[in-house]
Scaffold this active site. Structure first.
Site, mmCIF file in Angstrom:
data_model
loop_
_atom_site.group_PDB
_atom_site.id
_atom_site.type_symbol
_atom_site.label_atom_id
_atom_site.label_comp_id
_atom_site.label_asym_id
_atom_site.label_seq_id
_atom_site.Cartn_x
_atom_site.Cartn_y
_atom_site.Cartn_z
ATOM 1 C CG LEU A 218 -1.823 1.223 1.333
ATOM 2 C CD1 LEU A 218 -3.089 0.992 0.522
ATOM 3 C CD2 LEU A 218 -2.203 1.526 2.771
ATOM 4 N N GLY B 102 0.172 8.835 -1.551
ATOM 5 C CA GLY B 102 0.671 9.984 -2.319
ATOM 6 C C GLY B 102 1.171 9.616 -3.706
ATOM 7 C CB CYS B 103 0.324 6.924 -5.981
ATOM 8 S SG CYS B 103 1.017 5.796 -4.775
ATOM 9 C CB SER B 104 -1.514 12.388 -7.382
ATOM 10 O OG SER B 104 -0.771 13.306 -6.610
ATOM 11 C CB SER B 105 2.863 13.981 -8.740
ATOM 12 O OG SER B 105 2.940 14.469 -7.411
ATOM 13 N N GLY C 258 5.942 8.835 -5.211
ATOM 14 C CA GLY C 258 4.860 7.860 -5.002
ATOM 15 C C GLY C 258 4.443 7.219 -6.315
ATOM 16 C CE1 TYR D 211 9.463 17.850 3.649
ATOM 17 C CE2 TYR D 211 11.846 18.086 3.729
ATOM 18 C CZ TYR D 211 10.723 17.407 3.295
ATOM 19 O OH TYR D 211 10.857 16.278 2.529
ATOM 20 C CE LYS E 123 9.686 14.273 4.797
ATOM 21 N NZ LYS E 123 8.932 13.133 4.264
HETATM 22 N N1 LIG Z 1 11.335 15.995 -3.826
HETATM 23 C C1 LIG Z 1 12.294 15.988 -2.921
HETATM 24 O O1 LIG Z 1 13.308 16.685 -3.055
HETATM 25 C C2 LIG Z 1 12.188 15.089 -1.746
HETATM 26 C C3 LIG Z 1 10.995 14.560 -1.310
HETATM 27 N N2 LIG Z 1 10.974 13.759 -0.195
HETATM 28 C C4 LIG Z 1 9.713 13.210 0.313
HETATM 29 O O2 LIG Z 1 9.142 12.388 -0.685
HETATM 30 C C5 LIG Z 1 7.737 12.310 -0.501
HETATM 31 C C6 LIG Z 1 7.052 12.511 -1.841
HETATM 32 O O3 LIG Z 1 7.335 13.801 -2.335
HETATM 33 P P1 LIG Z 1 7.566 14.118 -3.886
HETATM 34 O O4 LIG Z 1 7.199 12.973 -4.707
HETATM 35 O O5 LIG Z 1 8.885 14.714 -4.033
HETATM 36 O O6 LIG Z 1 6.519 15.320 -4.071
HETATM 37 P P2 LIG Z 1 5.153 15.459 -4.889
HETATM 38 O O7 LIG Z 1 4.653 16.796 -4.524
HETATM 39 O O8 LIG Z 1 5.370 15.123 -6.304
HETATM 40 O O9 LIG Z 1 4.222 14.332 -4.247
HETATM 41 C C7 LIG Z 1 3.645 14.447 -2.993
HETATM 42 C C8 LIG Z 1 2.471 13.507 -2.936
HETATM 43 O O10 LIG Z 1 1.902 13.543 -1.613
HETATM 44 C C9 LIG Z 1 0.522 13.731 -1.772
HETATM 45 N N3 LIG Z 1 -0.151 14.262 -0.593
HETATM 46 C C10 LIG Z 1 -0.013 15.459 0.000
HETATM 47 N N4 LIG Z 1 -0.848 15.556 1.039
HETATM 48 C C11 LIG Z 1 -1.549 14.393 1.096
HETATM 49 C C12 LIG Z 1 -2.550 13.871 1.935
HETATM 50 N N5 LIG Z 1 -3.069 14.588 2.936
HETATM 51 N N6 LIG Z 1 -3.018 12.618 1.717
HETATM 52 C C13 LIG Z 1 -2.536 11.874 0.700
HETATM 53 N N7 LIG Z 1 -1.600 12.319 -0.155
HETATM 54 C C14 LIG Z 1 -1.106 13.558 0.053
HETATM 55 C C15 LIG Z 1 0.367 14.626 -2.984
HETATM 56 O O11 LIG Z 1 -0.966 14.608 -3.444
HETATM 57 P P3 LIG Z 1 -1.646 15.869 -4.205
HETATM 58 O O12 LIG Z 1 -1.237 15.739 -5.645
HETATM 59 O O13 LIG Z 1 -3.104 15.645 -3.992
HETATM 60 O O14 LIG Z 1 -1.126 17.104 -3.556
HETATM 61 C C16 LIG Z 1 1.354 13.921 -3.905
HETATM 62 O O15 LIG Z 1 0.786 12.770 -4.447
HETATM 63 C C17 LIG Z 1 7.392 13.367 0.549
HETATM 64 O O16 LIG Z 1 7.209 12.720 1.798
HETATM 65 C C18 LIG Z 1 8.634 14.246 0.591
HETATM 66 O O17 LIG Z 1 8.800 14.838 1.851
HETATM 67 C C19 LIG Z 1 12.109 13.415 0.482
HETATM 68 C C20 LIG Z 1 13.306 13.897 0.070
HETATM 69 C C21 LIG Z 1 13.442 14.784 -1.039
HETATM 70 C C1 LIG Z 2 23.146 21.554 0.185
HETATM 71 C C2 LIG Z 2 23.136 22.984 0.592
HETATM 72 C C3 LIG Z 2 22.018 23.792 0.546
HETATM 73 C C4 LIG Z 2 20.683 23.324 0.154
HETATM 74 C C5 LIG Z 2 20.226 22.109 0.129
HETATM 75 C C6 LIG Z 2 18.905 21.744 -0.277
HETATM 76 C C7 LIG Z 2 18.032 22.734 -0.932
HETATM 77 C C8 LIG Z 2 18.501 20.492 -0.062
HETATM 78 C C9 LIG Z 2 17.196 20.019 -0.303
HETATM 79 C C10 LIG Z 2 16.806 18.821 0.127
HETATM 80 C C11 LIG Z 2 15.443 18.375 0.008
HETATM 81 C C12 LIG Z 2 14.477 19.089 -0.816
HETATM 82 C C13 LIG Z 2 15.032 17.315 0.720
HETATM 83 C C14 LIG Z 2 13.682 16.908 0.784
HETATM 84 O O1 LIG Z 2 13.278 16.213 1.666
HETATM 85 C C15 LIG Z 2 22.102 25.241 0.904
HETATM 86 C C16 LIG Z 2 21.414 25.455 2.224
HETATM 87 C C17 LIG Z 2 21.445 26.118 -0.143
HETATM 88 C C18 LIG Z 2 23.534 25.717 0.975
HETATM 89 C C19 LIG Z 2 24.437 24.803 1.662
HETATM 90 C C20 LIG Z 2 24.460 23.481 1.027
#
Ligand SMILES: NC(=O)C1=CN([C@@H]2O[C@H](COP(=O)(O)OP(=O)(O)OC[C@H]3O[C@@H](n4cnc5c(N)ncnc54)[C@H](OP(=O)(O)O)[C@@H]3O)[C@@H](O)[C@H]2O)C=CC1
Ligand SMILES: CC1=C(/C=C/C(C)=C/C=C/C(C)=C/C=O)C(C)(C)CCC1
Length: 315
Positions: free
Chosen positions: A7, A10-13, A16, A154, A158
């Site tokens: 299961l 969050g699979c719309s994009s 997921g 954020y 986490k």
């Molecule tokens: N992108 C990144 O840089 C990183 C992302 N992550 C984590 O990965 C996970 C997925 O993110 P990512 O794919 O990047 O982002 P997206 O925005 O592409 O996907 C997020 C998904 O979560 C869904 N969602 C949000 N709120 C809810 C809710 N209440 N119930 C069910 N679904 C929900 C969204 O649905 P809807 O379309 O309806 O909004 C969407 O399907 C997150 O937990 C994020 O924190 C971790 C590290 C890095």
């Molecule tokens: C590395 C780095 C930076 C930004 C990092 C970012 C933007 C990371 C994003 C991570 C994500 C989006 C995780 C999602 O869960 C700064 C602070 C600009 C400067 C110092 C080095």
């Protein structure tokens, strides 16, 4: 066939969607995937990517992680309510100075990213304990172990996930259950665009000049380049996750981005916790030119390896 029921939320994009498709397309057909999303009118991209797996090894269902009734209805609709693998992926980002964010906005991040998992676990964990079988996989982040400038709320959400899972993992062992935290660095998804666009719209008048300037001219200025150079694809994260799913003894933590690990290693290298904070500070404020040059260098290496890959393919 003894298929495992997966299961995913969050699979719309993004991650997921990639996870659902990658797992459903497993050549050995080891999994039956229930790909869930809160808003079924957003199912088209998943339907398209799922192709022939739809109705075979993949089914789409409604589930909002902020709504207990919707979680229960979804789990009740599964054969024998069985979930062998829960992938908690749904999440949202939030960037900016806390002075400019409302408590409501912050609560919504905690409600989705942290309480979303808590609600899922309350519904699914008791059944897994009874069956003495199950794997809970949580899409955390490198920000689950290390805070980053202007990601205060954020990162807190986490960190909360990680504390919750670390505590539960001890209990889970008693029942033979596994918990794994997947910790990606930046991933190129809708998340990146949404967070950046919201960041541009922030009313910075509530912040002092130094903070507002740091957000605009340091954080936002570097943001795109960080995703361009260090960013992974969601498919890459899905591949890493599938490897974890099929392990006999899956690890508790798994980072997906080797380009990012030098940063997170600093956390474990200094018990006082000063090393990562000082290093980030120096990277941003003292060695910003070296930092930008390093990012450009990584970009160049990536460009060259893509170019030689294209040449190899055309020969
Ligand atoms: N992108 C990144 O840089 C990183 C992302 N992550 C984590 O990965 C996970 C997925 O993110 P990512 O794919 O990047 O982002 P997206 O925005 O592409 O996907 C997020 C998904 O979560 C869904 N969602 C949000 N709120 C809810 C809710 N209440 N119930 C069910 N679904 C929900 C969204 O649905 P809807 O379309 O309806 O909004 C969407 O399907 C997150 O937990 C994020 O924190 C971790 C590290 C890095
Ligand atoms: C590395 C780095 C930076 C930004 C990092 C970012 C933007 C990371 C994003 C991570 C994500 C989006 C995780 C999602 O869960 C700064 C602070 C600009 C400067 C110092 C080095």
């Amino acid at each position: 066939m003894n298929q495992k029921v997966v299961l995913i939320t969050g699979c719309s994009s993004g991650i997921g969607l990639a996870l659902a498709v990658h797992i459903a397309k497993d050549e050995k057909k080891r999994f039956m995937v229930y790909a869930t999303m809160r808003n079924l009118s957003k199912a088209e991209p998943l339907v398209e990517a799922a192709g022939r797996t739809l109705g075979r090894t993949l089914e789409i269902k409604q589930l909002d992680v902020c709504d207990e009734a919707s979680i229960k209805a979804c789990v009740d609709s599964l054969p024998e309510r069985r979930v062998d693998i829960l992938i908690s992926n749904a999440g949202m980002g939030l960037i900016g100075p806390i002075e400019c964010q409302s408590i409501e906005e912050m609560k919504s991040v905690m409600d989705t990213n942290f309480f979303g998992l808590v609600r899922l676990m309350k519904e699914i964990l008791p059944d897994m304990k009874r069956r003495k079988k199950g794997h809970i996989v949580v899409i955390s982040s490198v920000m689950g172990i290390q805070g980053i400038l202007f990601n205060d709320i954020y990162a807190a959400s986490k960190f909360a996930l990680e504390g919750f899972c670390e505590s539960l993992a001890i209990q889970a062992l008693r029942f033979g259950l596994n918990i794994s935290l997947i910790e990606p660095g930046p991933v190129i998804t809708e998340f990146e665009r949404k967070v950046y666009d919201e960041g541009l719209k922030i009313d910075l008048s509530k912040a002092d000049k130094v903070t507002a300037d740091m957000f605009t001219n340091v954080y936002l200025k570097n943001y795109k380049q960080i995703f361009e150079t260090l960013g992974q694809t969601p498919e890459d994260v899905a591949e890493h996750t599938l490897k974890i799913l099929i392990m006999d003894n899956p690890p508790f933590r798994h980072q997906t981005n080797t380009l990012y690990t030098p940063m997170t290693t600093l956390k474990y290298a200094d018990p006082n916790g000063d090393l990562p904070i000082e290093t980030f500070y120096k990277m941003v404020f003292e060695h910003d030119k070296v930092f930008t040059a390093s990012l450009n260098f990584i970009k160049l290496l990536q460009w060259r390896s893509r170019k030689s890959f294209k040449l190899e393919k055309s020969n």
